[in-house]
Enzyme design. Structure first.
Site, PDB file in Angstrom:
ATOM      1  N   HIS A  12       7.504  -9.202  14.717  1.00 20.17           N
ATOM      2  CA  HIS A  12       8.100  -7.938  14.243  1.00 20.17           C
ATOM      3  C   HIS A  12       8.327  -7.938  12.722  1.00 20.17           C
ATOM      4  O   HIS A  12       9.138  -7.145  12.218  1.00 20.17           O
ATOM      5  CB  HIS A  12       9.415  -7.659  14.986  1.00 20.17           C
ATOM      6  CG  HIS A  12      10.497  -8.690  14.761  1.00 20.17           C
ATOM      7  ND1 HIS A  12      11.392  -9.045  15.732  1.00 20.17           N
ATOM      8  CD2 HIS A  12      10.828  -9.433  13.678  1.00 20.17           C
ATOM      9  CE1 HIS A  12      12.224  -9.968  15.252  1.00 20.17           C
ATOM     10  NE2 HIS A  12      11.893 -10.213  14.003  1.00 20.17           N
ATOM     11  N   HIS A  59      19.056  -7.758  13.348  1.00 14.17           N
ATOM     12  CA  HIS A  59      19.188  -8.662  12.205  1.00 14.17           C
ATOM     13  C   HIS A  59      20.396  -8.239  11.353  1.00 14.17           C
ATOM     14  O   HIS A  59      20.258  -7.847  10.196  1.00 14.17           O
ATOM     15  CB  HIS A  59      17.916  -8.654  11.362  1.00 14.17           C
ATOM     16  CG  HIS A  59      16.668  -9.071  12.102  1.00 14.17           C
ATOM     17  ND1 HIS A  59      16.029  -8.262  13.004  1.00 14.17           N
ATOM     18  CD2 HIS A  59      15.943 -10.213  12.064  1.00 14.17           C
ATOM     19  CE1 HIS A  59      14.969  -8.886  13.490  1.00 14.17           C
ATOM     20  NE2 HIS A  59      14.888 -10.071  12.938  1.00 14.17           N
ATOM     21  N   HIS A 193       8.024 -19.237  12.073  1.00 12.12           N
ATOM     22  CA  HIS A 193       8.388 -18.842  10.712  1.00 12.12           C
ATOM     23  C   HIS A 193       9.758 -19.353  10.315  1.00 12.12           C
ATOM     24  O   HIS A 193      10.625 -19.541  11.146  1.00 12.12           O
ATOM     25  CB  HIS A 193       8.275 -17.342  10.448  1.00 12.12           C
ATOM     26  CG  HIS A 193       9.159 -16.409  11.253  1.00 12.12           C
ATOM     27  ND1 HIS A 193       9.241 -16.407  12.613  1.00 12.12           N
ATOM     28  CD2 HIS A 193       9.967 -15.399  10.846  1.00 12.12           C
ATOM     29  CE1 HIS A 193      10.046 -15.433  13.023  1.00 12.12           C
ATOM     30  NE2 HIS A 193      10.521 -14.813  11.961  1.00 12.12           N
ATOM     31  N   GLU A 240      13.233 -16.881  17.810  1.00  7.20           N
ATOM     32  CA  GLU A 240      12.986 -15.529  18.327  1.00  7.20           C
ATOM     33  C   GLU A 240      12.040 -15.551  19.537  1.00  7.20           C
ATOM     34  O   GLU A 240      12.039 -14.626  20.349  1.00  7.20           O
ATOM     35  CB  GLU A 240      12.406 -14.629  17.225  1.00  7.20           C
ATOM     36  CG  GLU A 240      13.414 -14.313  16.123  1.00  7.20           C
ATOM     37  CD  GLU A 240      12.857 -13.443  14.989  1.00  7.20           C
ATOM     38  OE1 GLU A 240      13.663 -12.908  14.227  1.00  7.20           O
ATOM     39  OE2 GLU A 240      11.627 -13.305  14.856  1.00  7.20           O
TER      40      GLU A 240
HETATM   41  C1  DHB Z   1      10.307 -12.086   8.268  1.00  7.95           C
HETATM   42  C2  DHB Z   1      10.153 -12.258   9.638  1.00  7.95           C
HETATM   43  C3  DHB Z   1      11.158 -11.851  10.518  1.00  7.95           C
HETATM   44  O1  DHB Z   1      11.088 -12.038  11.875  1.00  7.95           O
HETATM   45  C4  DHB Z   1      12.292 -11.225  10.034  1.00  7.95           C
HETATM   46  O2  DHB Z   1      13.196 -10.771  10.914  1.00  7.95           O
HETATM   47  C5  DHB Z   1      12.461 -11.053   8.658  1.00  7.95           C
HETATM   48  C6  DHB Z   1      11.465 -11.492   7.777  1.00  7.95           C
HETATM   49  C7  DHB Z   1       9.230 -12.513   7.321  1.00  7.95           C
HETATM   50  O3  DHB Z   1       8.286 -13.186   7.730  1.00  7.95           O
HETATM   51  O4  DHB Z   1       9.315 -12.123   6.155  1.00  7.95           O
HETATM   52 FE    FE Z   2      13.072 -11.444  12.862  1.00  2.00          FE
END
Ligand code: DHB
Ligand code: FE
Length: 291
Positions: A12, A59, A193, A240
């Site tokens: 997302h 978030h 990530h 996540e």
């Molecule tokens: C990013 C990814 C995420 O899942 C998020 O909530 C905020 C930022 C990113 O890769 O920049």
């Molecule tokens: Fe996220």
């Protein structure tokens, strides 16, 4: 009777939403990603669900650090779009389904999942980016959406196993709703990530691939991945991915992968997308295309 016919797993990443909103999808950085989502969008346009259950995480937009529910269901009529600092995304308001959402709460609580009922809330990129990726940019969203927010922001996050079992209970809850509805459930966020700290930018493609494979080959094995392993192996925000196990648990034991896409990177994220049909819906689609 209402039926969950399929599940969608998708990242997302907020920058994806910004790329769409600012007309950048054809730029070299973004074009391969959006090309990879085309077949998924086509599948969605063919399947036309009546309702989407969107398993996602907030978030710190709907909830701040005053109250953090582990599992929350949006039972309102509609959910306005959050302003995450650059104004609200220019996407349609999300229309809910209060009667069905309340039924899910009733069934899930009796099945010993203590859902938080949320009658008013804003929805952020965790929900809107998956909508954009699968439905494009319509003037109004083509189906109703029940938001199911999971806490993966403030530890402890729920385990993958708990999430998988919640998915099973959601399947039962949907099937006890006496109205013919096609329901698609999303599991969103991930994949690997880490957006801050010393390991910012960490991507673990083998981990992501194993996770995508496991969704159909051996989901039970994925339920054994502990929260700390997601963090250690695939970065802070890889937690996540437990939300994808709610989606998977809601599809029944045997299910068929019909589409997969993986792309690195988009912003800091290993972006994954998968479509999994229930065994029954898959057979029905096969019969239709043979006829
Ligand atoms: C990013 C990814 C995420 O899942 C998020 O909530 C905020 C930022 C990113 O890769 O920049
Ligand atoms: Fe996220």
């Amino acid at each position: 009777m209402a039926k969950i016919i399929a599940g969608v797993g998708t990242s997302h990443t907020p920058a994806i939403g910004a790329a769409v909103d600012n007309g950048k999808t054809a730029e070299p950085y973004w074009a391969p990603l959006f090309k990879g989502y085309e077949p998924a969008k086509k599948w969605m346009a063919e399947v036309k669900p009546d309702v989407v259950i969107m398993v996602y995480n907030d978030h710190v937009n709907a909830f701040d650090f005053k109250i953090i529910p582990t599992f929350a269901i949006g039972c309102g009529d509609e959910f306005p779009i959050a302003d995450e600092g650059w104004g609200a995304r220019p996407v349609p308001v999300v229309k809910g389904y209060p009667e069905l959402a309340s039924h899910l709460v009733q069934s899930l609580v009796l099945d010993e999942f203590d859902m938080t009922i949320v009658n008013e809330m804003l929805v952020d990129h965790g929900l809107t980016v998956p909508m954009t990726l699968l439905f494009g940019q319509p003037a109004a969203w083509p189906c109703r959406v029940i938001p199911l927010a999971v806490n993966v922001i403030q530890y402890p996050a729920p385990t993958g196993n708990r999430c998988y079992n919640l998915g099973k209970a959601i399947k039962k809850a949907v099937e006890s709703w006496d109205e013919d509805l096609k329901v698609v459930i999303f599991g969103t966020g991930g994949m690997s990530h880490q957006i801050q700290g010393k390991r910012a930018g960490l991507i673990n493609t083998p981990f992501d691939t194993r996770f995508l494979d496991g969704l159909t080959k051996d989901p039970e094995a994925l339920t054994k991945i502990q929260p700390i392993e997601y963090l250690r192996e695939a970065g802070n925000e890889a937690i996540e991915l437990v939300m994808w196990l709610i989606m998977r648990g809601a599809l029944g034991e045997a299910a068929e992968e019909v589409y997969r896409f993986y792309h690195v990177p988009a912003s800091s994220t290993g972006v994954g997308s998968i479509i999994i049909e229930t065994k029954e819906f898959h057979a029905q689609r096969a019969r239709k295309s043979a006829a």
